[in-house]
Design a protein around this motif. Sequence first.
Motif, PDB file in Angstrom:
ATOM      1  N   ASN A  95       0.865  -1.183   0.000  1.00 58.25           N
ATOM      2  CA  ASN A  95       0.000   0.000   0.000  1.00 58.25           C
ATOM      3  C   ASN A  95       0.893   1.223   0.000  1.00 58.25           C
ATOM      4  O   ASN A  95       1.769   1.344   0.869  1.00 58.25           O
ATOM      5  CB  ASN A  95      -0.890   0.049   1.250  1.00 58.25           C
ATOM      6  N   SER A  97       0.659   5.550  -0.433  1.00 54.85           N
ATOM      7  CA  SER A  97      -0.182   6.736  -0.593  1.00 54.85           C
ATOM      8  C   SER A  97       0.685   7.990  -0.559  1.00 54.85           C
ATOM      9  O   SER A  97       1.765   8.010   0.033  1.00 54.85           O
ATOM     10  CB  SER A  97      -1.246   6.810   0.501  1.00 54.85           C
ATOM     11  N   LYS A 115      -3.963   6.896  -3.343  1.00 52.54           N
ATOM     12  CA  LYS A 115      -3.462   5.640  -2.790  1.00 52.54           C
ATOM     13  C   LYS A 115      -3.549   4.560  -3.854  1.00 52.54           C
ATOM     14  O   LYS A 115      -4.503   4.523  -4.637  1.00 52.54           O
ATOM     15  CB  LYS A 115      -4.293   5.234  -1.576  1.00 52.54           C
ATOM     16  N   THR A 117      -2.840   0.207  -4.235  1.00 53.01           N
ATOM     17  CA  THR A 117      -2.579  -1.045  -3.532  1.00 53.01           C
ATOM     18  C   THR A 117      -2.251  -2.135  -4.539  1.00 53.01           C
ATOM     19  O   THR A 117      -2.943  -2.285  -5.550  1.00 53.01           O
ATOM     20  CB  THR A 117      -3.792  -1.473  -2.704  1.00 53.01           C
TER      21      THR A 117
END
Length: 122
Positions: A95, A97, A115, A117
């Motif tokens: 992840n 961001s 963000k 992922t």
Amino acid sequence: MSRFKQSVALKDVKCFALHGFYPEEQLIGTHFIVDLETEFMARGFEDELSQTVNYEHLNTIILSEMKNTQKLLETVLHNIISRVIDLYPFIETVNVSIKKLNPPMPGQIGHSFVKLTYTAAD
């Protein structure tokens, strides 16, 4: 047999960079905050750095990609993730961001946020 899921992360990595869609953003730049978290099955507990993700390497990747000016933050995030999984192919989830502090828009905006992922295929 028990299995341990491990996370290694860096939070609030502060950078000044020239990312932005508009030419003036790429000239004046602004401050960004990056968070990066990795998850994987623990590879052992022999007290060896080779058994885990080295967050010093994560920091190097973040700082390097933040210096590489892009129009879209999504591109920066994708590049960070690609480098992380190339270096650590055993990672299951990443992840990342980015907060863009004081984005150049009317009104008072603390930050914009993007963000991305990555999840490894089963």
